[in-house]
Enzyme design. Structure first.
Site, PDB file in Angstrom:
ATOM      1  N   LYS A  77     -19.129 105.045  -7.626  1.00  0.00           N
ATOM      2  CA  LYS A  77     -19.539 105.685  -8.737  1.00  0.00           C
ATOM      3  C   LYS A  77     -20.901 105.044  -9.089  1.00  0.00           C
ATOM      4  O   LYS A  77     -21.237 103.753  -9.368  1.00  0.00           O
ATOM      5  CB  LYS A  77     -18.601 104.923 -10.058  1.00  0.00           C
ATOM      6  CG  LYS A  77     -18.834 105.511 -11.441  1.00  0.00           C
ATOM      7  CD  LYS A  77     -20.333 105.578 -12.115  1.00  0.00           C
ATOM      8  CE  LYS A  77     -20.259 103.990 -12.307  1.00  0.00           C
ATOM      9  NZ  LYS A  77     -21.708 104.094 -13.147  1.00  0.00           N
ATOM     10  N   GLU A  79     -21.122  90.876  -7.918  1.00  0.00           N
ATOM     11  CA  GLU A  79     -22.401  90.704  -7.755  1.00  0.00           C
ATOM     12  C   GLU A  79     -23.080  90.737  -8.836  1.00  0.00           C
ATOM     13  O   GLU A  79     -23.329  91.971  -9.341  1.00  0.00           O
ATOM     14  CB  GLU A  79     -23.147  91.311  -6.514  1.00  0.00           C
ATOM     15  CG  GLU A  79     -24.253  90.651  -6.183  1.00  0.00           C
ATOM     16  CD  GLU A  79     -25.596  91.199  -6.475  1.00  0.00           C
ATOM     17  OE1 GLU A  79     -26.032  90.491  -7.572  1.00  0.00           O
ATOM     18  OE2 GLU A  79     -26.132  92.201  -6.349  1.00  0.00           O
ATOM     19  N   LEU A  80     -23.199  89.767  -9.837  1.00  0.00           N
ATOM     20  CA  LEU A  80     -23.663  89.885 -11.131  1.00  0.00           C
ATOM     21  C   LEU A  80     -25.024  89.325 -11.425  1.00  0.00           C
ATOM     22  O   LEU A  80     -25.830  89.392 -10.422  1.00  0.00           O
ATOM     23  CB  LEU A  80     -22.439  89.138 -12.205  1.00  0.00           C
ATOM     24  CG  LEU A  80     -21.005  89.423 -11.749  1.00  0.00           C
ATOM     25  CD1 LEU A  80     -20.227  88.648 -12.660  1.00  0.00           C
ATOM     26  CD2 LEU A  80     -20.900  91.080 -11.918  1.00  0.00           C
ATOM     27  N   CYS A  95     -31.789  91.643  -9.204  1.00  0.00           N
ATOM     28  CA  CYS A  95     -31.034  90.285  -9.569  1.00  0.00           C
ATOM     29  C   CYS A  95     -31.642  89.036  -8.827  1.00  0.00           C
ATOM     30  O   CYS A  95     -31.430  87.864  -9.255  1.00  0.00           O
ATOM     31  CB  CYS A  95     -29.651  90.356  -9.396  1.00  0.00           C
ATOM     32  SG  CYS A  95     -29.198  91.009  -7.667  1.00  0.00           S
ATOM     33  N   GLU A 115     -32.290  87.267 -18.207  1.00  0.00           N
ATOM     34  CA  GLU A 115     -32.828  87.955 -16.872  1.00  0.00           C
ATOM     35  C   GLU A 115     -33.693  88.761 -17.279  1.00  0.00           C
ATOM     36  O   GLU A 115     -33.480  89.881 -18.151  1.00  0.00           O
ATOM     37  CB  GLU A 115     -31.671  88.400 -16.120  1.00  0.00           C
ATOM     38  CG  GLU A 115     -31.843  88.828 -14.717  1.00  0.00           C
ATOM     39  CD  GLU A 115     -30.722  89.302 -14.045  1.00  0.00           C
ATOM     40  OE1 GLU A 115     -30.585  89.574 -12.843  1.00  0.00           O
ATOM     41  OE2 GLU A 115     -29.641  89.737 -14.533  1.00  0.00           O
ATOM     42  N   SER A 135     -32.718  88.264   1.393  1.00  0.00           N
ATOM     43  CA  SER A 135     -31.667  89.523   1.345  1.00  0.00           C
ATOM     44  C   SER A 135     -31.690  89.922   3.108  1.00  0.00           C
ATOM     45  O   SER A 135     -32.719  90.032   3.640  1.00  0.00           O
ATOM     46  CB  SER A 135     -32.278  91.055   0.691  1.00  0.00           C
ATOM     47  OG  SER A 135     -31.864  90.243  -0.687  1.00  0.00           O
TER      48      SER A 135
END
Length: 498
Positions: A195, A271-272, A305, A402, A462
């Site tokens: 989604k 993963e917030l 993030c 954030e 990353s």
């Protein structure tokens, strides 16, 4: 000092965007077929650089979500039984096909997301790496065999596919966040429903078509685009056939989904949000620290993030760092992402611009000094200039929220204990950055920081081969590396005698 504000480049004409999206799929992908939503509804996709509508995409509802679960169930047993080497071959084919169409995918990301084309190209490369990494991991599912201490039996430990997975991805990395979930799910032998975010559905749909061409069997991957994400995802989570949820997004939405998943005890990877501190000690190499700050803050235009959110600089280097950093920020070329000289594109929506503007205005009202930027442009598109704030008050909202934009608040500190306390003074714990020429001190500070990842003397962490994830309110579980595939496997213990 007050450097000249960044210059906005000349906008592109709209046919350029139209040409990019022309070949992108716009329907739901269910059971290996491109289909319209059952109610035949659609929603619009907007180019953030102009605010113009560039496509209409099928708007799925609960019935479409359940149809996707049906298709995933139908394909589940065959995909689970598919030899790992065959799953590996399919994922490696996905890797090569993504690279073959990398430039088109990068342009598609830029048109619907707004990011500069250089950023989009980097994202496509990063996204492709998950296919290659998990093609290699697919054949390395762990297992154990050995005698019980009593000698009465043998202990066999297998790791089996967890089952149907629902994957919910954000708009900021529409390719990489999708492949970071789909690749390990497929490598583990799970079928899934993706989604994607309603702001950026075209990239996910395009990758779905590439995966179909690569030989992913019908029903193994399904994609449901929708503006009604809450009800659709909730319905899938309450279907007893769904056994896994992987979500990347805000902490607030993550909490809601965890409550939804609890009803069926669905395994969750979350993963917030983040509020990353960027710590610069006096002994840091200034050039390295400024270059790292530009990457940590401005990768993806600050809409990440992992973006550095709070810049803590020791007093001995504070003035020089702030001046150099502001000069680099002010020199960035701002404009439509497809323009050749653009280094910073628009934010994703008008609401995103309004949020950044609110945070900057609040900081200034509480005593912060604008070093560069700080005033939004009028006109088409969702732009905000690169901004550096000095003398930021501890009570400013920008240090608690954030930012998700090209704004850098700079705060002075004196001692190591002081900066560790300030860095940890947040509910988030995703990533931190430390710059120092003293590796012993940098490692010691990294050990004291409450975050799942730490970059030392570098502004990006990353990597497909590294475990990505946070502590505290920044999430549960890990993505990437071998840990990422384990999220889609369940452990089965067998006690055997013969």
């Amino acid at each position: 000092m007050n450097p000249t504000p960044a210059q906005k480049t000349t906008p592109l004409v709209s046919p350029a965007s139209a040409a990019v999206v022309r070949d992108a799929p716009t329907q739901l992908f269910i059971g290996g077929d491109w289909v319209s939503a059952k109610e035949d509804r659609t929603f619009e996709v907007v180019d953030p650089s102009t605010g113009d509508v560039i496509a209409t995409v099928s708007d799925g509802d609960i019935a479409d979500g359940i149809s996707a679960v049906d298709a995933a169930e139908k394909a589940s047993e065959a995909w689970k039984a598919t030899p790992p080497r065959r799953r590996s071959d399919v994922l490696m084919k996905c890797f090569h096909l993504v690279l073959e169409q990398a430039e088109w995918l990068a342009q598609l990301i830029t048109v619907e997301n707004g990011k500069a084309l250089a950023d989009a190209r980097s994202e496509v490369s990063y996204a492709a790496e998950f296919f290659r990494w998990y093609a290699e991991e697919a054949v390395r599912a762990p297992g154990e065999f050995g005698p019980a201490p009593s000698g009465a039996n043998q202990i066999i430990v297998n790791h089996e596919p967890i089952g149907i997975a629902v994957l919910v991805t954000p708009w900021n990395f529409p390719a990489a966040m999708a492949t970071r979930k789909m690749a390990p799910a497929l490598a583990a032998g799970c079928t899934c429903i993706l989604k994607p975010a309603a702001e950026t559905p075209l990239t996910a749909l395009a990758i779905g078509e590439i995966m179909r061409q690569a030989g992913v069997p019908a029903g193994v991957l399904n994609i449901v685009t929708t503006k009604k994400a809450g009800p659709v995802v909730s319905a899938m989570l309450h279907d007893k056939r769904v056994r896994k949820l992987s979500f990347t997004g805000s902490t607030g939405v993550g909490r809601t989904l965890l409550r939804e998943a609890a009803d069926q005890v669905v395994s969750c990877s979350m993963e917030l949000g983040g509020n990353a501190p960027f710590i610069v000690f006096d002994d840091a190499d200034l050039e390295t620290a400024v270059a790292g700050a530009m990457v940590a803050k401005m990768r993806n235009g600050g809409e990440a993030c992992t973006a550095a959110n709070r810049f803590y600089v020791q007093k001995g280097i504070l003035a020089d760092f702030t001046r150099r950093f502001a000069e680099e920020m002010a020199a960035l070329k701002v404009g439509p992402g497809l323009a050749a000289d653009t280094q910073l594109g628009p934010l994703i929506t008008e609401a995103a611009v309004a949020k950044v503007e609110r945070l900057v205005d609040d900081a200034v009202a509480k005593g912060a000094r604008l070093v560069t930027g700080g005033s939004r442009w009028n006109g088409d598109g969702f732009y905000y200039p690169p901004t550096v704030l000095a003398d930021v008050s501890p009570g400013a909202e920008i240090l608690r929220e954030e930012i998700f934009g090209p704004v850098a608040p700079v705060i002075a500190f004196e001692t190591e204990d002081e900066v560790v306390r300030m860095a940890n003074d947040t509910e988030y714990g995703l990533v931190s950055y430390v710059f120092s020429s003293d590796l012993k001190r940098a490692l010691a500070v990294a050990g004291r920081l409450e975050s799942g990842m730490v970059g030392i003397n570098r502004g990006v962490v990353s990597d497909a081969a590294a475990p990505f994830g946070g502590m505290k309110q920044s999430g549960l579980g890990r993505e990437g590396s071998h840990h990422g595939m384990l999220e889609y496997l369940e452990t089965k213990y067998i006690a055997a005698s013969w």
